[in-house]
Design a protein around this motif. Sequence first.
Motif, PDB file in Angstrom:
ATOM      1  N   ASN A 120      -5.670   3.001 -14.404  1.00 36.21           N
ATOM      2  CA  ASN A 120      -4.399   3.410 -14.228  1.00 36.21           C
ATOM      3  C   ASN A 120      -3.472   2.146 -14.410  1.00 36.21           C
ATOM      4  O   ASN A 120      -2.383   1.879 -13.578  1.00 36.21           O
ATOM      5  N   THR A 121      -3.777   1.569 -15.487  1.00 33.55           N
ATOM      6  CA  THR A 121      -2.979   0.134 -15.755  1.00 33.55           C
ATOM      7  C   THR A 121      -2.428   0.113 -17.232  1.00 33.55           C
ATOM      8  O   THR A 121      -3.376   0.657 -18.420  1.00 33.55           O
ATOM      9  N   PHE A 129      -6.730  -7.602 -15.378  1.00 34.81           N
ATOM     10  CA  PHE A 129      -5.534  -6.664 -14.894  1.00 34.81           C
ATOM     11  C   PHE A 129      -5.637  -5.540 -15.817  1.00 34.81           C
ATOM     12  O   PHE A 129      -5.393  -4.310 -15.642  1.00 34.81           O
ATOM     13  N   SER A 130      -5.801  -5.875 -17.253  1.00 32.34           N
ATOM     14  CA  SER A 130      -5.888  -4.752 -18.217  1.00 32.34           C
ATOM     15  C   SER A 130      -6.965  -3.872 -18.238  1.00 32.34           C
ATOM     16  O   SER A 130      -6.960  -2.780 -18.477  1.00 32.34           O
ATOM     17  N   LYS A 164       1.032  -1.235  -0.146  1.00 33.86           N
ATOM     18  CA  LYS A 164       0.293   0.060   0.060  1.00 33.86           C
ATOM     19  C   LYS A 164       0.801   1.181   0.146  1.00 33.86           C
ATOM     20  O   LYS A 164       0.463   2.113  -0.353  1.00 33.86           O
ATOM     21  N   ASP A 165       2.195   1.335   0.386  1.00 31.76           N
ATOM     22  CA  ASP A 165       3.007   2.439   0.403  1.00 31.76           C
ATOM     23  C   ASP A 165       3.748   2.677  -0.781  1.00 31.76           C
ATOM     24  O   ASP A 165       4.310   3.909  -1.070  1.00 31.76           O
ATOM     25  N   PHE A 166       3.654   1.985  -1.678  1.00 36.12           N
ATOM     26  CA  PHE A 166       4.238   1.975  -3.260  1.00 36.12           C
ATOM     27  C   PHE A 166       3.169   2.916  -4.048  1.00 36.12           C
ATOM     28  O   PHE A 166       2.164   2.625  -3.939  1.00 36.12           O
ATOM     29  N   PRO A 185      -5.871  -2.144  -6.116  1.00 40.94           N
ATOM     30  CA  PRO A 185      -6.398  -1.813  -7.467  1.00 40.94           C
ATOM     31  C   PRO A 185      -6.440  -0.366  -7.526  1.00 40.94           C
ATOM     32  O   PRO A 185      -6.505  -0.033  -8.667  1.00 40.94           O
ATOM     33  N   ASP A 186      -6.123   0.522  -6.677  1.00 46.49           N
ATOM     34  CA  ASP A 186      -6.069   2.096  -7.186  1.00 46.49           C
ATOM     35  C   ASP A 186      -4.709   2.520  -7.540  1.00 46.49           C
ATOM     36  O   ASP A 186      -4.669   3.613  -7.969  1.00 46.49           O
TER      37      ASP A 186
END
Length: 407
Positions: free
Chosen positions: A180-181, A175-176, A100-102, A122-123
Amino acid sequence: MSETKPALLVAKGVISRMGGAERDLIRRLPYLTKYYDVSVATLSSCEELESVCTNHGIDLYKPDREWVPPNSSIAQIFDMVHTSSKNAWIKCQNLINKLKDFDYFHIVSGDGYLALLQLIPPDKPAHLYLLEPHRGYHEDSLHRGMHGNLRRPKIITSFLLAKGRRNDLRIVKQFSQRRNTQISGNSSYTASRIKQVYQVDCEFIHPCVDSSEYSEDVSKTKNPFPNSASKTYVSTIGIASWAKGSMEVISMLSGTDLSLVHVGGGHSKDIETLVQHAANNAVDIWIAPKLTSNELSRLIKDSVAVVSMAHKEPFGLTPIEAFSVGTPAIFVEDGGFIDSIIDHECGRLIPRTAIQEWHAALHQAKIQENRQTWAKNGRQRIIDLKLSPTEQAEKVHTILQSISPTK
């Protein structure tokens, strides 16, 4: 994590194999630190990675016990690679609590990466460097023996891999569709395969080569090939297999009086088959041990050419490494090789079955004028494609910034 730079996690399931993809990842890391507070996560580390991390202040997350992908028939039926890799990531030295910190994620495909895709918040902006659709699931080149014969009937292979194939398709597609991916291939060929397999449109970024690692000036390094003074030879690089075209290279060399240096090893039975095939075709062969970069550079430098008849190679760093050293690259007109080699300008691209043309190309590679011209054009090709680690790290940075939620 740094308060001045965004935090980036670079991850790949298995780095210890130290093939082209692993070398590419390690080369980029120091240059990514220009933009990010970089950390690396892997389930199977190696000395080269740990040295780079230590020298550049990069945090390394790895399990206490190296993860080895299960490969039994039962493991394939139940897709135990996915289950066991997820467990290994969870045990990876407090990695899960830190995710979560990255601020950004750069994931490189390979064994175990699918489980990590599911663990990324996911965000968070995430880039998947998909080097190729899983070849075991989506085509049959990895299911063939050294002579090209299928190891088992297709229907049995399809049954064994059904669950893994479904998981692969589902996870990559999911994933696609995240916000933001972005997914990138490593060549135009790979991008087209990603579209075919996953119905995902994507661009591509090529692997990088470090000119200082594969230098043209290796005069002070002894050639590791014991017969280099008395044998005229070509080099081929890659684990012995049908997919790498190992047997075909030997068949092609029959009658040329050229020796073959095989770099990359292979399973013991496959090496035995390779050596026997060479004997049957009167081709002298030397199986190289693990080499340092300087030894490999010297070996390539003294070769008539670097050759490959690989099947559906996603990109292939070998031609670029040959360019860097200044040795002719003679490759099959297949897969990602078409991105790097311009035929007759910086090497040769030849149809697989055109044996006479292969022999003519090997003769051309012995002519000093050709060698000098191809070497000059090859080094220019590296510049034109922007294949330095600095430029390739910048490309990754550009992609990550393009998917930033602030954009």
